[in-house]
Design an enzyme around this catalytic site. Structure first.
Site, mmCIF file in Angstrom:
data_model
loop_
_atom_site.group_PDB
_atom_site.id
_atom_site.type_symbol
_atom_site.label_atom_id
_atom_site.label_comp_id
_atom_site.label_asym_id
_atom_site.label_seq_id
_atom_site.Cartn_x
_atom_site.Cartn_y
_atom_site.Cartn_z
ATOM 1 N N TYR A 124 0.822 -1.207 0.000
ATOM 2 C CA TYR A 124 0.000 0.000 0.000
ATOM 3 C C TYR A 124 0.862 1.265 0.000
ATOM 4 O O TYR A 124 0.351 2.360 0.158
ATOM 5 C CB TYR A 124 -0.958 0.005 1.203
ATOM 6 C CG TYR A 124 -2.042 -1.032 1.079
ATOM 7 C CD1 TYR A 124 -1.704 -2.379 0.954
ATOM 8 C CD2 TYR A 124 -3.380 -0.694 1.070
ATOM 9 C CE1 TYR A 124 -2.678 -3.356 0.822
ATOM 10 C CE2 TYR A 124 -4.367 -1.662 0.946
ATOM 11 C CZ TYR A 124 -4.001 -2.988 0.818
ATOM 12 O OH TYR A 124 -4.966 -3.949 0.688
ATOM 13 N N LYS A 171 4.065 -14.725 4.068
ATOM 14 C CA LYS A 171 4.392 -15.553 2.902
ATOM 15 C C LYS A 171 5.911 -15.472 2.727
ATOM 16 O O LYS A 171 6.434 -15.140 1.647
ATOM 17 C CB LYS A 171 3.646 -15.031 1.659
ATOM 18 C CG LYS A 171 3.700 -15.927 0.463
ATOM 19 C CD LYS A 171 2.663 -17.037 0.481
ATOM 20 C CE LYS A 171 2.852 -17.989 -0.670
ATOM 21 N NZ LYS A 171 1.882 -19.096 -0.672
ATOM 22 N N ASP A 204 -1.964 -18.173 2.776
ATOM 23 C CA ASP A 204 -2.991 -18.960 2.066
ATOM 24 C C ASP A 204 -3.553 -20.051 2.965
ATOM 25 O O ASP A 204 -4.765 -20.267 3.033
ATOM 26 C CB ASP A 204 -2.468 -19.506 0.728
ATOM 27 C CG ASP A 204 -1.018 -19.949 0.784
ATOM 28 O OD1 ASP A 204 -0.352 -19.711 1.812
ATOM 29 O OD2 ASP A 204 -0.530 -20.533 -0.203
ATOM 30 N N ASP A 228 -5.830 -6.653 5.216
ATOM 31 C CA ASP A 228 -7.021 -6.185 4.501
ATOM 32 C C ASP A 228 -7.899 -7.376 4.135
ATOM 33 O O ASP A 228 -9.104 -7.411 4.397
ATOM 34 C CB ASP A 228 -6.566 -5.414 3.244
ATOM 35 C CG ASP A 228 -7.680 -4.605 2.606
ATOM 36 O OD1 ASP A 228 -8.826 -4.677 3.088
ATOM 37 O OD2 ASP A 228 -7.406 -3.902 1.621
HETATM 38 MG MG MG Z 1 -10.919 -3.828 2.779
#
Ligand code: MG
Ligand code: NAI
Length: 343
Positions: A124, A171, A204, A228
């Site tokens: 982000y 990850k 995952d 998120d």
């Molecule tokens: Mg969101």
């Protein structure tokens, strides 16, 4: 007035659900004066910027803001007001308590998770560029300072709220440097909290495990993008986006807002569920030390949900935003303090 709070109604369903939250806070008689400001598209039209400097000044001065969702154009146009706010004010920790609520239909029961998300970097950071025709890149930024800070926040939250376990989501098998640093930092902080169990899960696998068995998780520690996505999986476990509150917390100030967006599909129709906004306001009152009011609001919302008559369409009911808010206000007059704090 005891408190001056910056109010950012946002757009889409923002003004509707923020109006509900303001009515509920005002009914507690705490002496709150609101300082409203415009952000997003409307601010561009009036002030040529989605986030006018007065907004940042207002939040810096008041230290607390209640915010509605803001529409972000996809693939073009201005950058996200949320990302800007979080970065400018260093609201580095995003906190989303996800709980099964009484009366809210869901495939799961007894979900009780806290999602902690790093709010200032990762993918982000918005550092994207075109390398050559047909080839673009986005930089995932991880800094030791931010990774340590969010790890500390997660563990400190767990200790303060009697939580048993922190799971770091990563990850690092693929992103060895960035997610590797995130894990190194979590591992450095974990021993300072020996009473809290620490574990790591690959994103995952964590996503699948959350859906198979959410009870196996407690506090989830995430970098920005994973947080998120995991937040919205969390919302899905407890009845959807209409019921999950959130907070963006920094050293100097905090901005409280629901997980959901501006919901253009139902905006302006008085159909939005006001619960996420109202519970975000309860988190805000908790942060301000107004525990009793925060608990009363939480209990009033739970009572309306449990009764199930005055609920909005997303929860299977027929009530409008206004009717559901009226019901919360009526319940608030009767509601005793809830057994546990919201934040
Ligand atoms: Mg969101
Ligand atoms: P969204 O959360 O706005 O909507 C997703 C779905 O959930 C829609 O079907 C919507 O009707 C429903 N929904 C959301 N909140 C609801 C509520 N309170 N009551 C009943 N139903 C509700 O997500 P979407 O569509 O991905 O994003 C729309 C816009 O919102 C985008 O421009 C996005 O950038 C922005 N957004 C802003 C956020 C913020 O300001 N904090 C957070 C997330 C998205």
């Amino acid at each position: 007035m005891k408190y001056t709070i910056t109010l950012l109604p946002g757009d889409g369903i923002g003004p509707e659900v923020m109006g509900a939250a303001v009515r509920v806070v005002d009914s507690c008689g705490l002496g709150v004066s609101w300082e409203p400001h415009i952000v997003g598209q409307e601010a561009i039209e009036r002030f040529q910027t989605p986030l006018p400097p007065e907004v940042l000044d207002s939040v810096r001065k008041n230290r607390v803001a209640l915010k509605g969702p803001v529409t972000t154009p996809i693939g073009k146009g201005f950058g996200s007001v949320n990302v800007l706010l979080r970065r400018e004010l260093e609201l580095y920790a995003n906190l989303r308590p996800v709980r099964t609520l009484p009366g809210v239909r869901s495939r799961y029961s007894g979900v009780d998770l806290v999602i902690v998300r790093e709010n200032t970097e990762g993918l982000y950071s918005g550092i994207e560029h075109r390398l050559t025709k047909g080839v673009v890149a986005s930089l995932k930024v991880a800094t030791e300072a931010a990774c340590l800070r969010i790890s500390r926040f997660g563990f400190a939250y767990a200790r303060k709220h009697g939580r048993k376990k922190v799971t770091a989501i990563h990850k690092a098998n693929i992103m060895k440097l960035t997610d590797g640093l995130f894990l190194d930092c979590a591992r450095l902080i974990a021993p300072e909290y020996p009473e809290i169990q620490y574990e790591e899960k690959i994103i995952d696998n964590a996503a699948m495990q959350l859906i198979l068995n959410p009870a196996a998780f407690d506090v989830l520690l995430n970098e920005n993008l994973y947080g998120d996505i995991i937040s919205e999986i969390g919302a899905g476990l407890v009845g959807g986006l209409g019921v999950v509150p959130g907070a963006n917390i920094g050293e100097e100030s905090a901005v409280f807002e629901a997980v959901h967006g501006s919901a253009p599909d139902i905006a302006g129709q008085n159909r939005a569920n006001p619960v996420a906004a109202i519970l975000s306001a309860a988190l805000m009152l908790e942060y301000l030390g107004e525990h009793e009011s925060a608990q009363r609001i939480t209990a009033a919302v739970h009572a309306v949900l449990a009764e199930g008559r005055a609920v909005t369409a997303d929860l299977g009911g027929k009530a409008t935003t206004t009717e559901m808010t009226d019901a919360v206000l009526r319940s608030l007059e009767r509601a005793p303090a809830a057994p546990h704090a919201a934040l």
